[in-house]
Design a protein around this motif. Structure first.
Motif, PDB file in Angstrom:
ATOM      1  N   ASN A  48      57.654 -96.930  40.302  1.00 17.33           N
ATOM      2  CA  ASN A  48      58.506 -97.787  39.485  1.00 17.33           C
ATOM      3  C   ASN A  48      59.039 -96.984  38.298  1.00 17.33           C
ATOM      4  O   ASN A  48      58.714 -95.806  38.133  1.00 17.33           O
ATOM      5  CB  ASN A  48      57.709 -98.996  39.006  1.00 17.33           C
ATOM      6  CG  ASN A  48      58.589-100.163  38.595  1.00 17.33           C
ATOM      7  OD1 ASN A  48      59.816-100.060  38.582  1.00 17.33           O
ATOM      8  ND2 ASN A  48      57.973-101.284  38.258  1.00 17.33           N
ATOM      9  N   GLU A  81      63.616-106.177  45.413  1.00 22.67           N
ATOM     10  CA  GLU A  81      62.946-106.868  44.326  1.00 22.67           C
ATOM     11  C   GLU A  81      63.636-108.198  44.049  1.00 22.67           C
ATOM     12  O   GLU A  81      64.798-108.414  44.413  1.00 22.67           O
ATOM     13  CB  GLU A  81      62.952-106.009  43.052  1.00 22.67           C
ATOM     14  CG  GLU A  81      61.977-104.855  43.093  1.00 22.67           C
ATOM     15  CD  GLU A  81      60.541-105.314  43.126  1.00 22.67           C
ATOM     16  OE1 GLU A  81      60.101-106.052  42.228  1.00 22.67           O
ATOM     17  OE2 GLU A  81      59.828-104.945  44.083  1.00 22.67           O
ATOM     18  N   SER A  85      62.734-109.595  38.553  1.00 23.23           N
ATOM     19  CA  SER A  85      62.187-108.247  38.479  1.00 23.23           C
ATOM     20  C   SER A  85      63.269-107.229  38.151  1.00 23.23           C
ATOM     21  O   SER A  85      63.060-106.315  37.342  1.00 23.23           O
ATOM     22  CB  SER A  85      61.503-107.890  39.801  1.00 23.23           C
ATOM     23  OG  SER A  85      60.939-106.608  39.742  1.00 23.23           O
ATOM     24  N   ASP A  90      62.562-103.449  36.597  1.00 28.58           N
ATOM     25  CA  ASP A  90      61.801-102.846  37.700  1.00 28.58           C
ATOM     26  C   ASP A  90      62.756-102.162  38.679  1.00 28.58           C
ATOM     27  O   ASP A  90      63.748-102.753  39.110  1.00 28.58           O
ATOM     28  CB  ASP A  90      60.988-103.908  38.439  1.00 28.58           C
ATOM     29  CG  ASP A  90      59.797-104.391  37.639  1.00 28.58           C
ATOM     30  OD1 ASP A  90      59.306-103.616  36.803  1.00 28.58           O
ATOM     31  OD2 ASP A  90      59.367-105.544  37.830  1.00 28.58           O
ATOM     32  N   TYR A 136      52.510 -98.268  42.610  1.00 29.17           N
ATOM     33  CA  TYR A 136      51.956 -99.447  43.289  1.00 29.17           C
ATOM     34  C   TYR A 136      51.472 -99.047  44.678  1.00 29.17           C
ATOM     35  O   TYR A 136      52.172 -98.322  45.400  1.00 29.17           O
ATOM     36  CB  TYR A 136      52.990-100.566  43.417  1.00 29.17           C
ATOM     37  CG  TYR A 136      53.349-101.223  42.097  1.00 29.17           C
ATOM     38  CD1 TYR A 136      52.647-102.336  41.644  1.00 29.17           C
ATOM     39  CD2 TYR A 136      54.382-100.717  41.303  1.00 29.17           C
ATOM     40  CE1 TYR A 136      52.960-102.936  40.444  1.00 29.17           C
ATOM     41  CE2 TYR A 136      54.704-101.319  40.101  1.00 29.17           C
ATOM     42  CZ  TYR A 136      53.982-102.423  39.676  1.00 29.17           C
ATOM     43  OH  TYR A 136      54.300-103.007  38.480  1.00 29.17           O
ATOM     44  N   ARG A 362      55.870-109.687  41.012  1.00 23.86           N
ATOM     45  CA  ARG A 362      56.643-109.181  39.881  1.00 23.86           C
ATOM     46  C   ARG A 362      57.945-109.957  39.717  1.00 23.86           C
ATOM     47  O   ARG A 362      58.683-110.172  40.677  1.00 23.86           O
ATOM     48  CB  ARG A 362      56.975-107.698  40.075  1.00 23.86           C
ATOM     49  CG  ARG A 362      55.798-106.762  39.963  1.00 23.86           C
ATOM     50  CD  ARG A 362      56.231-105.319  40.168  1.00 23.86           C
ATOM     51  NE  ARG A 362      56.883-105.161  41.464  1.00 23.86           N
ATOM     52  CZ  ARG A 362      56.243-104.967  42.604  1.00 23.86           C
ATOM     53  NH1 ARG A 362      54.929-104.937  42.608  1.00 23.86           N
ATOM     54  NH2 ARG A 362      56.897-104.831  43.729  1.00 23.86           N
TER      55      ARG A 362
END
Length: 629
Positions: A48, A81, A85, A90, A136, A362
């Motif tokens: 990220n 996403e 997010s 992100d 992640y 998220r």
């Protein structure tokens, strides 16, 4: 004033959107479904954007920003996403890390890059600004294990870009991390021989010379890789992987990440704030009830016993109290948008309290907030049209247009301006053009039509009848004491609603600007209810004082009295910026105050609308309970 028709329409639209989402991709509520792995299955590691955990800078940067020179995979893929997010910065991508379930690795080389001198200056600056990396694995963030004040260990999300070595801030030297010890905790299911990821720990190292003979074990060794700001530096990236069995089950794997430091202080502050606010609001309610009961009984007794009436205090303004205020168009538009924000906040917090907004998803909170704001556009149109019609407004088409465009347009204009700042700073938080088009489509294709439909139902309803008639000639307002000046009373009245949320606001701002996870939604929902009650009672109390002083101009005063708490929030944001943050670049400061302004504006509209509607109900109740010749 029933809100049933537009609310039904909003829920129909929301159900359609939810049905489309479910058909496209089914999600497990409240978070993501568990992923089972077998021995040797590939486990993806995604990266990220990089952010500053110490808030020296508020500008996130893409992991594959060219100046960082991180190793890239053969085929770079952007991970899908949610809208929220993306709006929060992100930017997830795949990575060249090759992880396989239960397969330990040693000294795996990713790549070798040459970092130019000017890029080394940029990296060293970001190390000094405490930038951290965000990875992640199975949707679980990589973390560092750190001790808290009680001696217990907890997982701090993210890990540093580099290390600063030196006694003082002036002579600290920045070392770049290029080796990563990755420890992945897993839970084994003995029944079906399946494995699940329950923890990710990354320990970065700064290594100048690779030691493969020692299996790339650098525990206890000082950092050694310095990036030269005068010439090109060759950097090789390596990593180790170790799989560790854990007794933690998949359903509780987030518990170790949701660690609260100074938990007793947090609980004590929240409870103390709630008790103080409840005591104050109880005192206000008692004063109002006793004074009003005595006034109404006295006024009605004069008519029944003496056949006449003695007009004193607030009863003197009965022929002017429902006179349409100045700028009634603007007032009705703001209150309509305030009703929309109120329902958006209340329903979103209710979903959060019920556990539908898990931290593992998220951007879920912001996405749901945007969805409810769009769907409750019908409520804004309905409430605004009903109030504007009650105020004898004539330009209904302007009312509909302003309700749908004024507040969202102002926020969108600030949003676009801040986005240009992010683009000029080459930050990854800049919203892509396609996302911007999606927001515009949601605004004009869903929210605006819903607002028009809500206004249609509102204008078709009969006009709200006032309990007393209004004279044609307005009554002259006598000279008011200084403390009842519109701005003085607003400044005094806004303190109490701000005090109701002060403690919780501190934790919310920490979660936003220090990238911490906020999850105590039960407390937040309780504070929200106290905020609404406090705003209502403060506005009613000041309204009563104004009416007793023969000032019938209560409409805007009630809105400003409760809404002034938003001004205190902006002032608190300024104090927070200079005392808590250590921002040293203009773009970050502009970004901070821009979003603080948006938050304060929305808070003014929310609490101001609560104050106005409460005073409207209050005034209609007291003047409807007295006998007027």
């Amino acid at each position: 004033m029933t809100l049933l028709p537009p609310l039904r329409l909003a829920w129909v639209w929301f159900a359609l959107c939810l049905d489309i989402t479910v058909r496209v991709h089914a999600y497990y509520l409240p978070g993501f479904p568990p992923q089972d792995y077998e021995d040797g299955d590939p486990v993806q590691l995604t990266v990220n954007a990089l952010t500053s955990l110490d808030s020296r800078s508020l500008l996130p940067y893409d992991y594959y920003y060219e100046k960082f020179h991180f190793c890239t995979p053969d085929v770079l893929e952007v991970q899908r996403e949610s809208l929220g997010s993306v709006l929060f910065g992100d930017r997830l991508h795949n990575s060249p890390f090759q992880l396989k379930m239960l397969k330990d690795e040693e000294c795996v080389k990713l790549c070798t890059n040459h970092i130019k001198a000017e890029d080394a200056q940029f990296i060293n600056l970001k190390i000094k600004e405490d930038y951290s990396m965000s990875w992640y694995v199975d949707n679980l963030p990589a973390a560092q294990v750190l001790p808290d004040d009680d001696g217990n260990s907890y997982y701090k999300i993210g890990f540093d870009l580099g290390a600063l070595v030196g006694e003082t801030e002036q002579n600290r030297v920045a070392y770049f991390y290029n080796h990563y010890d990755i420890t992945i905790e897993y839970h084994a299911n003995k029944d079906n021989n399946k494995f699940r990821v329950v923890g990710v720990i990354v320990t970065p190292r700064s290594v100048k010379v690779v030691d493969k003979t020692n299996h790339c074990n650098y525990v206890g060794l000082p950092p050694s890789l310095l990036l030269s700001e005068k010439q090109e530096t060759e950097v090789s990236f390596y990593y180790n992987v170790a799989w560790k069995k854990s007794d933690t089950v998949w359903g509780t794997r987030w518990d170790k990440y949701l660690h609260v430091t100074d938990a007793q202080i947090h609980w004590f502050s929240i409870v103390n704030s709630i008790v103080i606010v409840l005591m104050l609001t109880g005192m206000i309610a008692m004063i109002l009830l006793r004074a009003l009961h005595k006034d109404i009984s006295r006024y009605n007794s004069f008519i029944e016993e003496d056949g006449g009436q003695e007009d004193i205090g607030w009863k003197l303004v009965h022929a002017d109290v429902f006179r349409p205020p100045q700028q009634r168009m603007l007032l009705s538009v703001l209150v309509g948008n305030g009703a929309q924000i109120f329902l958006m906040a209340g329903v979103t917090l209710l979903f959060a309290v019920l556990g539908f907004l898990s931290p593992s998803s998220r951007g879920a909170l912001s996405t749901v907030t945007i969805i409810f704001y769009i769907c409750f556009g019908c409520v804004a149109g309905y409430v605004s049209s009903r109030l504007y019609k009650m105020m004898q407004g004539e330009y209904w088409h302007k009312n509909v247009a302003f309700t749908a465009l004024l507040v969202p347009g102002t926020i969108f204009l600030i949003f676009v301006t801040l986005n240009f700042v992010l683009i000029s700073a080459q930050s990854s938080a800049a919203v892509p053009f396609t996302t911007m088009l999606a927001l515009i489509a949601l605004w004009f294709l869903i929210s605006t039509p819903l607002c028009i439909v809500g206004a249609y139902f509102g204008f078709r309803q009969p006009t709200i009848e006032n309990p007393v008639k209004t004279n044609q000639i307005p009554r002259q307002v006598p000279t008011q004491p200084a403390y009842l000046n519109i701005w003085a009373s607003a400044a005094m009245g806004g303190i109490l609603p701000f005090g109701a949320i002060f403690i919780e606001l501190y934790f919310i701002m920490n979660s936003i600007w220090f990238h911490q996870i906020y999850y105590v939604f039960g407390f937040l929902f309780l504070v929200f209810l106290i905020l609404v009650i406090t705003s209502s009672e403060v506005a009613i109390l000041m309204c009563y004082f104004h009416l007793c002083s023969e000032d019938w101009r209560w409409a805007w005063r009630s809105f400003l009295t409760a809404g002034c708490s938003g001004v205190y929030i902006f002032l608190h944001s300024a104090v927070y910026f200079f005392r808590k943050l250590r921002v040293d670049n203009a773009a970050s400061g502009f970004l901070y105050f821009g979003w603080s302004l948006v938050m304060s504006m929305l808070f003014v509209i929310l609490t101001g609308s609560v104050g106005y509607v409460s005073c409207l109900v209050f005034v209609r109740s007291i003047f409807g309970s007295i006998k007027v010749d």
